[in-house]
Each structure stands twice: as structure tokens, then as C-alpha cells.
Scaffold this active site. Structure first.
Site, mmCIF file in Angstrom:
data_model
loop_
_atom_site.group_PDB
_atom_site.id
_atom_site.type_symbol
_atom_site.label_atom_id
_atom_site.label_comp_id
_atom_site.label_asym_id
_atom_site.label_seq_id
_atom_site.Cartn_x
_atom_site.Cartn_y
_atom_site.Cartn_z
ATOM 1 N N ASP A 101 1.218 -1.206 0.101
ATOM 2 C CA ASP A 101 -0.388 0.659 -0.320
ATOM 3 C C ASP A 101 0.449 1.203 0.065
ATOM 4 O O ASP A 101 0.806 2.485 -1.184
ATOM 5 C CB ASP A 101 -0.983 0.505 1.066
ATOM 6 C CG ASP A 101 -0.072 0.066 2.865
ATOM 7 O OD1 ASP A 101 1.038 -0.703 2.539
ATOM 8 O OD2 ASP A 101 -0.886 0.417 3.687
ATOM 9 N N ASP A 104 7.138 4.106 3.853
ATOM 10 C CA ASP A 104 7.283 5.253 4.360
ATOM 11 C C ASP A 104 8.422 4.771 4.613
ATOM 12 O O ASP A 104 9.288 5.385 4.396
ATOM 13 C CB ASP A 104 5.772 4.596 6.007
ATOM 14 C CG ASP A 104 6.491 5.764 6.894
ATOM 15 O OD1 ASP A 104 6.172 7.124 5.878
ATOM 16 O OD2 ASP A 104 5.526 5.978 8.570
ATOM 17 N N PHE A 153 -0.465 11.396 7.047
ATOM 18 C CA PHE A 153 -0.654 9.932 7.503
ATOM 19 C C PHE A 153 -2.000 9.703 6.573
ATOM 20 O O PHE A 153 -3.170 10.805 7.189
ATOM 21 C CB PHE A 153 -0.796 9.752 8.779
ATOM 22 C CG PHE A 153 -1.328 8.695 8.867
ATOM 23 C CD1 PHE A 153 -0.480 7.790 9.491
ATOM 24 C CD2 PHE A 153 -2.726 7.952 9.594
ATOM 25 C CE1 PHE A 153 -0.513 6.304 9.828
ATOM 26 C CE2 PHE A 153 -2.868 6.549 9.180
ATOM 27 C CZ PHE A 153 -1.974 6.172 9.923
ATOM 28 N N ARG A 166 -10.568 1.828 5.750
ATOM 29 C CA ARG A 166 -9.548 0.688 4.553
ATOM 30 C C ARG A 166 -10.989 1.531 3.796
ATOM 31 O O ARG A 166 -9.962 1.127 2.325
ATOM 32 C CB ARG A 166 -9.477 -0.457 5.040
ATOM 33 C CG ARG A 166 -8.667 -0.441 5.519
ATOM 34 C CD ARG A 166 -8.222 -1.666 6.657
ATOM 35 N NE ARG A 166 -7.318 -2.597 7.697
ATOM 36 C CZ ARG A 166 -5.719 -2.425 7.728
ATOM 37 N NH1 ARG A 166 -5.472 -1.460 6.266
ATOM 38 N NH2 ARG A 166 -5.222 -2.819 8.593
#
Ligand code: IMP
Ligand code: MG
Length: 177
Positions: A101, A104, A153, A166
Site C-alpha cells: 500500500d 514509509d 498520514f 480502509r
């Protein structure tokens, strides 16, 4: 005291996601022409991206799933990676594409990449929906990137905060109140 978060704007809408996923599918199909792919979805965040992406592939494609430990209810990476669910299939000799996904710090993928390379796939590439290059703490990079984004975020289209959001069909972000 616990931080409070509020929703930011829509960062990437449904149509933009659809268009980009279709472009990625075309690119991957071209790169693997005449070959077959084993797409590995990293649960749970990549599940929406994975299901849309594989429908855009016109090469022989198998799928499998892995689950690794993530952040829990915090928004900071711990750097600790734990395998919660391993693959069902043997990846030896396969053209593996890890479908993530978001990258980071990159710590999760760095671990996962080494873990899977030890099983001797024919090739191994990384496809991520989102990339936050600013946050990188290791030298990992993806071969296919949907969107390179600033350090926010993210929630929606598979990505969660404390397991929520989600199911949003678009990509948004949370801001501290
Ligand atoms: P990394 O190891 O720091 O690269 O983080 C990897 C995992 O952390 C991703 O697969 C996500 O599940 C989660 N993560 C990182 N950034 C975000 C975010 O902005 N929103 C939601 N989850 C995130
Ligand atoms: Mg994740």
C-alpha cells in the site's frame, strides 16, 4: 493526552486512482510479456490496490498473501517486523511482485524483500500504491510507484488508522487537531 485527528481533504480521488492503477497494470504487463507473475499482497493495506491492479494485468498471474506486523494504533513505525501470515505457495523460480500500500520508512519492505529473496524467486520487484520518499530510513525503492506523496498520514483505499477507514474509495489523510 492522546492526540486527536481530523480528516483532511480528498488527496487522490476515485477516478485518479483508477487511471493510475490501469497505467501501472499496462506497464507491468508490458515488462512481463510472455512471462508469468506471482503477485504477493501485503495484508491488509494493499488488498484494494491488489484486487484492482491484477484486473489490469494481461499476463498469466497467480496471487498469494502475506501479513506482517505494522504500527498498531500508533502512526509511527517501530521498525519491528513480524510475519503474521506466511505465503501458501513456493516462490522458487517465480517472477514475484510484492504489492504494497505504502512505503514509509521502508523498513517493512526491506525485511520482506530479503526474506523472500532467500527463497530463490526468478525475479523480485516491488509495486507500491503510495511512496513517501521523505520518510525513508533505509535504501529500499519500489520498481513501480502509483503516487509519490508528501509526508502525511494517509487513510482510505485500503490504508487505515487503527483499522478504520480502509473502505473509503478515495485517498485522504489525517491531521492533528
Ligand atoms: P514502513 O515500514 O515504515 O515503510 O511502513 C510500512 C507500513 O506501515 C505500510 O505497509 C502501512 O501499512 C503502514 N503505513 C505507513 N505509512 C502509513 C500511512 O500514512 N497511513 C497508513 N498506514 C501507513
Ligand atoms: Mg500495511
Amino acid at each position: 493526552m492522546e492526540k486527536q485527528y481530523v480528516f483532511g481533504d480528498v488527496m487522490i480521488n476515485k477516478e485518479e486512482i483508477k487511471k493510475r492503477v490501469s497505467e501501472l497494470g499496462a506497464e507491468i504487463s508490458k515488462d512481463y510479456k510472455g512471462e508469468s507473475i506471482l503477485a504477493i499482497c501485503v495484508l491488509k493495506g494493499a488488498v484494494l490496490f491488489m484486487s484492482d491492479l491484477i484486473r489490469e494485468l494481461n499476463v498469466e498471474t497467480k496471487i498469494d498473501f502475506m501479513a506482517v506486523s505494522s504500527y498498531g494504533a500508533s502512526t509511527k513505525s517501530t521498525g519491528v517486523v513480524r510475519i503474521l501470515k506466511d505465503l501458501d505457495s513456493n516462490i522458487e523460480g517465480e517472477n514475484v511482485i510484492i504489492v504494497e500500500d505504502i512505503i514509509d520508512s521502508g523498513l517493512t519492505l526491506k525485511y520482506l524483500k530479503e526474506y523472500l529473496l532467500a527463497r530463490n524467486p526468478k525475479s523480485l520487484k516491488i509495486c507500491t500504491l503510495l511512496d513517501k520518499p521523505e520518510r525513508r530510513a533505509t535504501d529500499i525503492r519500489a520498481d513501480y510507484v502509483g503516487f509519490s506523496i508528501e509526508n502525511k498520514f494517509i487513510v482510505g483505499y485500503g490504508l487505515d488508522y487503527d483499522q478504520k477507514y480502509r473502505n473509503l474509495p478515495y485517498i485522504s489523510y489525517l491531521e492533528e487537531e
